[in-house]
Design an enzyme around this catalytic site. Structure first.
Site, mmCIF file in Angstrom:
data_model
loop_
_atom_site.group_PDB
_atom_site.id
_atom_site.type_symbol
_atom_site.label_atom_id
_atom_site.label_comp_id
_atom_site.label_asym_id
_atom_site.label_seq_id
_atom_site.Cartn_x
_atom_site.Cartn_y
_atom_site.Cartn_z
ATOM 1 N N PHE A 1 0.805 -1.232 0.000
ATOM 2 C CA PHE A 1 0.000 0.000 0.000
ATOM 3 C C PHE A 1 0.832 1.274 0.000
ATOM 4 C CE2 PHE A 1 0.772 -0.237 4.609
ATOM 5 C CZ PHE A 1 1.017 1.099 4.896
ATOM 6 N N LYS B 1 -1.181 -7.088 -9.158
ATOM 7 C CA LYS B 1 -2.146 -7.237 -8.050
ATOM 8 C C LYS B 1 -1.844 -6.109 -7.059
ATOM 9 C CE LYS B 1 -3.086 -8.410 -4.334
ATOM 10 N NZ LYS B 1 -3.596 -7.450 -3.320
ATOM 11 N N SER C 1 5.206 -6.995 3.402
ATOM 12 C CA SER C 1 5.774 -7.336 4.710
ATOM 13 C C SER C 1 6.566 -8.650 4.620
ATOM 14 C CB SER C 1 4.639 -7.499 5.726
ATOM 15 O OG SER C 1 3.793 -8.558 5.310
ATOM 16 N N CYS D 1 9.740 1.562 3.334
ATOM 17 C CA CYS D 1 10.592 0.447 3.739
ATOM 18 C C CYS D 1 12.030 0.918 3.921
ATOM 19 C CB CYS D 1 10.529 -0.668 2.716
ATOM 20 S SG CYS D 1 11.208 -0.164 1.141
ATOM 21 N N GLU E 1 9.354 -3.725 13.196
ATOM 22 C CA GLU E 1 9.037 -2.684 12.218
ATOM 23 C C GLU E 1 7.785 -1.960 12.702
ATOM 24 O OE1 GLU E 1 7.767 -3.964 8.236
ATOM 25 O OE2 GLU E 1 8.693 -2.154 7.427
HETATM 26 P P1 NAD Z 1 1.428 -6.682 3.132
HETATM 27 O O1 NAD Z 1 2.466 -7.728 3.195
HETATM 28 O O2 NAD Z 1 0.340 -6.701 4.141
HETATM 29 O O3 NAD Z 1 0.699 -6.722 1.701
HETATM 30 C C1 NAD Z 1 1.431 -6.753 0.508
HETATM 31 C C2 NAD Z 1 0.592 -7.473 -0.557
HETATM 32 O O4 NAD Z 1 0.337 -8.803 -0.130
HETATM 33 C C3 NAD Z 1 -0.752 -6.818 -0.807
HETATM 34 O O5 NAD Z 1 -1.005 -6.805 -2.195
HETATM 35 C C4 NAD Z 1 -1.734 -7.722 -0.056
HETATM 36 O O6 NAD Z 1 -2.997 -7.782 -0.662
HETATM 37 C C5 NAD Z 1 -1.065 -9.080 -0.110
HETATM 38 N N1 NAD Z 1 -1.343 -9.913 1.077
HETATM 39 C C6 NAD Z 1 -1.647 -9.497 2.326
HETATM 40 N N2 NAD Z 1 -1.793 -10.563 3.159
HETATM 41 C C7 NAD Z 1 -1.567 -11.664 2.417
HETATM 42 C C8 NAD Z 1 -1.569 -13.066 2.700
HETATM 43 N N3 NAD Z 1 -1.817 -13.534 3.922
HETATM 44 N N4 NAD Z 1 -1.286 -13.920 1.706
HETATM 45 C C9 NAD Z 1 -1.014 -13.473 0.470
HETATM 46 N N5 NAD Z 1 -1.004 -12.150 0.139
HETATM 47 C C10 NAD Z 1 -1.284 -11.257 1.093
HETATM 48 O O7 NAD Z 1 2.205 -5.281 3.132
HETATM 49 P P2 NAD Z 1 1.589 -3.808 3.218
HETATM 50 O O8 NAD Z 1 1.040 -3.604 4.584
HETATM 51 O O9 NAD Z 1 0.714 -3.552 2.057
HETATM 52 O O10 NAD Z 1 2.908 -2.934 3.017
HETATM 53 C C11 NAD Z 1 3.780 -2.599 4.056
HETATM 54 C C12 NAD Z 1 4.947 -3.544 4.142
HETATM 55 O O11 NAD Z 1 5.630 -3.601 2.891
HETATM 56 C C13 NAD Z 1 6.003 -3.115 5.148
HETATM 57 O O12 NAD Z 1 6.451 -4.237 5.859
HETATM 58 C C14 NAD Z 1 7.116 -2.530 4.286
HETATM 59 O O13 NAD Z 1 8.394 -2.560 4.878
HETATM 60 C C15 NAD Z 1 7.030 -3.423 3.104
HETATM 61 N N6 NAD Z 1 7.655 -2.838 1.929
HETATM 62 C C16 NAD Z 1 8.862 -3.333 1.567
HETATM 63 C C17 NAD Z 1 9.520 -2.775 0.494
HETATM 64 C C18 NAD Z 1 10.877 -3.293 0.085
HETATM 65 O O14 NAD Z 1 11.363 -2.859 -0.944
HETATM 66 N N7 NAD Z 1 11.507 -4.174 0.827
HETATM 67 C C19 NAD Z 1 8.930 -1.728 -0.229
HETATM 68 C C20 NAD Z 1 7.672 -1.269 0.165
HETATM 69 C C21 NAD Z 1 7.041 -1.844 1.259
#
Ligand code: NAD
Length: 485
Positions: free
Chosen positions: A150, A174, A227, A282, A376
């Site tokens: 997000f 997605k 995440s 991140c 985090e």
């Molecule tokens: P998230 O992991 O909750 O969601 C990411 C994606 O996974 C979304 O599209 C979501 O719909 C999907 N998802 C959620 N739960 C799932 C499940 N149980 N099974 C399969 N898919 C699922 O992450 P978020 O809250 O949207 O974003 C924040 C996180 O992203 C933070 O931890 C941040 O550090 C990380 N992030 C990392 C980077 C990087 O480059 N390392 C960049 C941006 C964000």
């Protein structure tokens, strides 16, 4: 509801999902409902993949110099619609207009890189024995998928879309169900730029559709950003199905501040890193380790933090649950004996009482085992620890399971080099608060911040989005024959 319900984008047109399940899209700025997003079914995904497979037949045959013409036009359209895209990005994510504008500018830079791919992708050719040539060329994979978080509704999709497509693949995006709006606009702009139908598709949804992507027999590669918890699930499932996968996870980025750091510049960088995009990057600084006496710098960090005004130069966090989670961390630290120097709890913005704001928060005298030091937080919070030596500070930094970014603030070049060498983060800054490598350098952390080989942007992404074809060719009948030919 300000916008019409979100639809999937398949074969160049918006289509309703076959599922009736949907979620509300709420603006973090004021709590208003912006739209509704469908939780697509595996049938929707099948439809998208079928059209992507058909589109791949002709798209992959075009020379890359022709394919990138779409991205020259897309770059122009991103520039033309910059203000409108920034507005949409800010509304759905909660970041400030300035931050959203910078995000779209970054999309433009990422697209510029894709336009340069013909210069980088040239293969190799060599006469390996008399009259015999070996040639290696990059070949697209087929239908690939990109699952995004997000916090950057436009930028993270553009980490993958231009490169994967310019390299000849067809893609299923997605988006995060929390911020589904920008992706629809990106789809329209790609179409306007001349991208053939079916090359770029968007399927909305949550964990269920992500699992279907990981299981789909006709998806060759899955990139994921989100995440660490979900990155592990996706990496395991996609590679378990023998797919190529690169899964970027969460972070706990440490800044090290040495007593010789320039106080004003250091304080500005620390405050900007921990609070930019409301701490939801991140690459955001989340923990700071001060070596020796740095009280004078901490005072200045607090001064800088107090200048940050929620609703003005600080955006909202994504939702109510997130605000509550961040505030709980601050309270826990206080209960465990840390000192809250600047407190962002209970922040309200006048006229936006339903917005989910957390003010900048500086916590001092944190110990390495407190939850604010190890987990985090993903909010505008910096947790300050103190050590006597650089090696103690490095031990704290390197004990955290993540490895996205780390920075050091010092004027001592030799010490900075020592810290770069010893740090276990993939992206390191010296006197830089957010050490994002700009194109053509690639983006990717280490340890629990990334699963898979290579990085997601820059030159490294060529290896992820293509496979190498090696051909050995003999045209000369007089060429020698050996056991390999
Ligand atoms: P998230 O992991 O909750 O969601 C990411 C994606 O996974 C979304 O599209 C979501 O719909 C999907 N998802 C959620 N739960 C799932 C499940 N149980 N099974 C399969 N898919 C699922 O992450 P978020 O809250 O949207 O974003 C924040 C996180 O992203 C933070 O931890 C941040 O550090 C990380 N992030 C990392 C980077 C990087 O480059 N390392 C960049 C941006 C964000």
């Amino acid at each position: 509801m300000k916008y019409s319900p979100v639809q999937n984008f398949i074969k160049g047109e918006f289509r309703d999902s076959s599922s009736s399940r949907h979620l509300d899209v709420i603006s973090p700025i004021d709590g208003n409902k912006l739209s509704e997003v469908p939780m697509s079914s595996p049938a929707d995904l099948n439809e998208a993949v079928e059209h992507a497979k058909l589109a791949f037949i002709s798209w992959s045959k075009l020379p890359i110099k022709e394919r990138v013409q779409v991205f020259f036009r897309y770059k122009y359209l991103l520039e033309k619609h910059l203000a409108e895209l920034a507005q949409l990005c800010s509304e759905e994510n909660g970041k400030t207009i300035d931050e959203a504008t910078a995000e779209i500018e970054k999309c433009i830079e990422l697209t510029e890189f894709a336009c340069s791919l013909p210069q980088l992708i040239a293969g190799e050719i060599l006469e390996v024995s008399r009259g015999v040539e070996c040639r290696a060329e990059h070949v697209p994979l087929g239908v690939v998928a990109s699952i995004v978080p997000f916090n950057f509704p436009a930028m993270v999709p553009n980490w993958t879309i231009p490169n994967a497509i310019a390299l000849g693949n067809c893609i299923i995006l997605k988006p995060s169900e929390k911020v589904p709006l920008c992706s629809g606009r990106l789809a329209e702009l790609l179409k306007e730029a001349g991208l053939p139908d079916g090359v770029f598709n968007v399927v909305h949804g949550d964990g269920e559709i992500v699992q279907a992507i990981c299981d789909h027999k006709d998806i060759q590669a899955v990139s994921f950003v989100g995440s660490t918890k979900v990155a592990k699930i996706v990496y395991k499932r996609a590679t378990g199905n023998y797919k190529r996968c690169l899964a970027l996870g969460g972070a706990k980025n440490h800044l090290m501040v040495l007593p010789d750091a320039i106080p004003g510049m250091t304080a500005q960088n620390v405050a900007a890193s921990m609070s930019g995009c409301a701490g939801q990057r991140c690459m955001a600084a989340s923990a700071m380790v001060g070596v020796g006496n740095i009280d004078h710098i901490i005072d200045k960090i607090c001064d800088e933090a107090k200048k940050i005004v929620p609703g003005k130069n600080l955006g909202a966090v994504i939702n109510k649950q997130s605000k509550e989670r961040i505030e709980k961390y601050i309270t826990e630290a206080e209960e465990q004996g840390a000192t809250i120097l600047v407190d962002g709890r209970n922040t309200k913005v006048e006229g936006k009482e339903n917005g989910t704001y957390v003010g900048p928060t500086v916590i001092d005298h944190v110990t390495p085992t407190m939850s604010v030091a190890t987990e985090e937080i993903f909010g505008p919070v910096i947790s300050i620890m103190r050590t006597k030596t650089v090696d103690e500070a490095l031990a704290i930094e390197n004990a955290n399971p993540y490895g996205n970014a780390a920075s050091v603030f010092t004027q001592n070049g030799g010490m900075a080099r020592y810290i770069i060498d010893k740090s276990s983060a993939g992206m390191i800054g010296v006197n830089v608060g957010v050490p994002v490598p700009r194109e053509p350098f690639s983006f990717g952390g280490w340890n629990e911040s990334k699963f898979g080989v290579g990085d997601i942007t820059g030159k490294s992404s060529i290896e992820f989005w293509t496979k190498l074809k090696k051909s050995t060719v003999k045209w000369n009948p007089e060429a020698g024959v050996n056991w390999m030919s």
